[in-house]
Design a protein around this motif. Structure first.
Motif, PDB file in Angstrom:
ATOM      1  N   PHE A  34       0.781  -1.241   0.285  1.00 46.71           N
ATOM      2  CA  PHE A  34       0.036  -0.001  -0.001  1.00 46.71           C
ATOM      3  C   PHE A  34       1.009   1.290   0.123  1.00 46.71           C
ATOM      4  CE2 PHE A  34      -2.828   3.367   1.618  1.00 46.71           C
ATOM      5  CZ  PHE A  34      -3.767   2.999   0.907  1.00 46.71           C
ATOM      6  N   LYS A  35       1.947   1.391   0.570  1.00 50.23           N
ATOM      7  CA  LYS A  35       2.889   2.426   0.613  1.00 50.23           C
ATOM      8  C   LYS A  35       3.225   2.899  -0.495  1.00 50.23           C
ATOM      9  CE  LYS A  35       4.813   1.966   5.356  1.00 50.23           C
ATOM     10  NZ  LYS A  35       5.765   1.912   6.279  1.00 50.23           N
ATOM     11  N   GLN A  36       3.535   1.857  -1.446  1.00 49.94           N
ATOM     12  CA  GLN A  36       3.974   2.296  -2.851  1.00 49.94           C
ATOM     13  C   GLN A  36       2.925   2.717  -3.977  1.00 49.94           C
ATOM     14  OE1 GLN A  36       6.407  -0.972  -4.396  1.00 49.94           O
ATOM     15  NE2 GLN A  36       6.847   0.344  -6.303  1.00 49.94           N
ATOM     16  N   PHE A  37       1.690   2.116  -3.644  1.00 51.01           N
ATOM     17  CA  PHE A  37       0.655   2.279  -4.497  1.00 51.01           C
ATOM     18  C   PHE A  37      -0.573   2.879  -4.114  1.00 51.01           C
ATOM     19  CE2 PHE A  37       3.284  -1.390  -6.010  1.00 51.01           C
ATOM     20  CZ  PHE A  37       3.730  -0.834  -7.150  1.00 51.01           C
ATOM     21  N   GLY A  38      -0.791   2.877  -2.922  1.00 44.55           N
ATOM     22  CA  GLY A  38      -2.193   3.529  -2.248  1.00 44.55           C
ATOM     23  C   GLY A  38      -1.907   4.771  -1.744  1.00 44.55           C
ATOM     24  N   ASP A  39      -3.126   5.395  -1.403  1.00 40.01           N
ATOM     25  CA  ASP A  39      -3.087   6.750  -0.867  1.00 40.01           C
ATOM     26  C   ASP A  39      -3.930   6.634   0.457  1.00 40.01           C
ATOM     27  OD1 ASP A  39      -4.332   9.213  -0.378  1.00 40.01           O
ATOM     28  OD2 ASP A  39      -4.612   9.819  -2.359  1.00 40.01           O
ATOM     29  N   LEU A  40      -3.367   6.852   1.447  1.00 37.99           N
ATOM     30  CA  LEU A  40      -3.661   6.615   3.077  1.00 37.99           C
ATOM     31  C   LEU A  40      -4.824   7.535   3.184  1.00 37.99           C
ATOM     32  CD1 LEU A  40      -3.477   5.022   5.654  1.00 37.99           C
ATOM     33  CD2 LEU A  40      -1.895   6.628   6.471  1.00 37.99           C
ATOM     34  N   ALA A  41      -4.668   8.857   2.840  1.00 32.93           N
ATOM     35  CA  ALA A  41      -5.700   9.882   3.083  1.00 32.93           C
ATOM     36  C   ALA A  41      -7.231   9.565   2.311  1.00 32.93           C
ATOM     37  CB  ALA A  41      -5.583  11.090   2.778  1.00 32.93           C
ATOM     38  N   ARG A  42      -7.108   8.807   1.229  1.00 30.29           N
ATOM     39  CA  ARG A  42      -8.126   8.632   0.302  1.00 30.29           C
ATOM     40  C   ARG A  42      -8.738   7.319   1.177  1.00 30.29           C
ATOM     41  NH1 ARG A  42     -12.866   9.296  -1.885  1.00 30.29           N
ATOM     42  NH2 ARG A  42     -13.330   8.416  -3.628  1.00 30.29           N
ATOM     43  N   VAL A  43      -8.111   6.144   1.554  1.00 29.22           N
ATOM     44  CA  VAL A  43      -8.535   5.140   2.182  1.00 29.22           C
ATOM     45  C   VAL A  43      -9.305   5.304   3.436  1.00 29.22           C
ATOM     46  CG1 VAL A  43      -6.559   4.015   3.540  1.00 29.22           C
ATOM     47  CG2 VAL A  43      -8.293   2.474   2.445  1.00 29.22           C
ATOM     48  N   CYS A  44      -8.672   6.303   4.038  1.00 26.35           N
ATOM     49  CA  CYS A  44      -9.186   6.888   5.544  1.00 26.35           C
ATOM     50  C   CYS A  44     -10.574   7.511   5.464  1.00 26.35           C
ATOM     51  CB  CYS A  44      -8.118   7.780   6.421  1.00 26.35           C
ATOM     52  SG  CYS A  44      -6.794   6.770   6.818  1.00 26.35           S
ATOM     53  N   GLU A  45     -10.632   8.388   4.102  1.00 30.26           N
ATOM     54  CA  GLU A  45     -11.969   8.940   3.947  1.00 30.26           C
ATOM     55  C   GLU A  45     -12.886   7.961   3.623  1.00 30.26           C
ATOM     56  OE1 GLU A  45     -13.458  11.488   0.099  1.00 30.26           O
ATOM     57  OE2 GLU A  45     -11.271  11.759   0.666  1.00 30.26           O
ATOM     58  N   LEU A  46     -12.622   7.019   2.820  1.00 31.75           N
ATOM     59  CA  LEU A  46     -13.858   6.174   2.432  1.00 31.75           C
ATOM     60  C   LEU A  46     -14.158   5.380   3.779  1.00 31.75           C
ATOM     61  CD1 LEU A  46     -12.051   4.883  -0.680  1.00 31.75           C
ATOM     62  CD2 LEU A  46     -14.230   5.860  -0.690  1.00 31.75           C
ATOM     63  N   HIS A  47     -13.299   5.055   4.415  1.00 29.21           N
ATOM     64  CA  HIS A  47     -13.689   4.243   5.961  1.00 29.21           C
ATOM     65  C   HIS A  47     -14.411   5.246   6.781  1.00 29.21           C
ATOM     66  CE1 HIS A  47     -10.770   1.245   4.559  1.00 29.21           C
ATOM     67  NE2 HIS A  47     -11.354   0.317   5.736  1.00 29.21           N
ATOM     68  N   ALA A  48     -13.909   6.441   6.884  1.00 26.10           N
ATOM     69  CA  ALA A  48     -14.772   7.324   7.828  1.00 26.10           C
ATOM     70  C   ALA A  48     -16.319   7.353   7.075  1.00 26.10           C
ATOM     71  CB  ALA A  48     -14.128   8.779   7.698  1.00 26.10           C
ATOM     72  N   ARG A  49     -16.201   7.518   5.941  1.00 28.06           N
ATOM     73  CA  ARG A  49     -17.754   7.687   5.130  1.00 28.06           C
ATOM     74  C   ARG A  49     -18.711   6.431   5.844  1.00 28.06           C
ATOM     75  NH1 ARG A  49     -20.939  10.084   1.596  1.00 28.06           N
ATOM     76  NH2 ARG A  49     -22.050   8.910   0.291  1.00 28.06           N
TER      77      ARG A  49
END
Length: 229
Positions: free
Chosen positions: A178-193
């Motif tokens: 995930f560190k290489q290909f993902g976006d932590l802020a985005r995945v956190c936003e989706l979980h928070a929603r």
């Protein structure tokens, strides 16, 4: 393996009422997910007993649970071996995960009581904090609580039993790439929603938000697999 200091630090955040077997499972699984014990490693019950300060029986029970989830393999006369991460199977798991998590999110939104809704709002705030700080440790801890609360709130043991081994394998893939290909802020936003929609008892909204999260998961998984060809 965990040092004594690391064991004390992690043990300090154990949940009230957690059994020794559950503590052992959580600590060993985290060691495997975070690659402190990489795929192919041989796990010794005796070493875990010494390093975690947990009895052999709870450790054995934890390893049997991890074996059922596919995280380790128990090989007669050889011992316990950490399973390899099957890259190709990730997309197959996402296909199944999508439908089960949508069911769980919808049921959790429909059935969550006032106390659970308050807990989901607190978790949404933690996901938002993880996004602002770009802190994967906060995300990992919050995601674990979020998944557990959804399972309790959804009140469907069949879906719960089906999703647990899939989540175990996807966590390992996530930590590895995930560190290489993902976006932590985005995945956190989706979980928070999802958490906020469940807290609002919005069943249709929670199901749709769950789909949106899995759309993102599928996207970064495909991106990861293509880069590794």
């Amino acid at each position: 393996m965990l040092s004594n200091d690391a064991r004390r630090n992690e043990g300090a955040i154990s949940q009230p009422g957690e059994t020794q077997s559950q503590i052992a499972y959580r600590l060993i699984e985290e060691m495997i997910v975070t690659l402190r014990v990489p795929p192919g490693s041989l796990i010794s019950e005796k070493a875990l007993n010494r390093q975690l300060g947990i009895g052999r029986t709870p450790i054995r029970e934890a390893l049997q649970r991890l074996a059922l989830e596919g995280t380790v393999r128990i090989v007669p006369r050889a011992g316990v071996i950490v399973s390899d991460i099957d890259m190709v199977d990730q997309l197959k798991m996402i296909e199944v995960r999508r439908e089960i998590e949508k069911i769980l999110a919808g049921r959790a939104a429909r059935l969550a009581d006032g106390r659970a809704c308050a807990a989901f709002r607190d978790l949404a705030a933690e996901f938002e904090k993880a996004a602002v700080r770009n802190d994967e440790k906060i995300f990992i801890a919050t995601d674990r609580e979020f998944n557990a609360l959804i399972l309790v709130s959804a009140q469907n043991s069949y879906a719960a039993h089906a999703i647990v081994p899939i989540e175990a394998q996807t966590r390992r893939f996530w930590y590895l790439h995930f560190k290489q290909f993902g976006d932590l802020a985005r995945v956190c936003e989706l979980h928070a929603r999802i958490a906020l929609l469940i807290a609002s008892n919005d069943e249709a909204g929670a199901r749709q938000a769950s789909d949106e999260l899995l759309d993102y998961v599928e996207w970064y998984t495909r991106r990861t697999l293509e880069s590794l060809k």
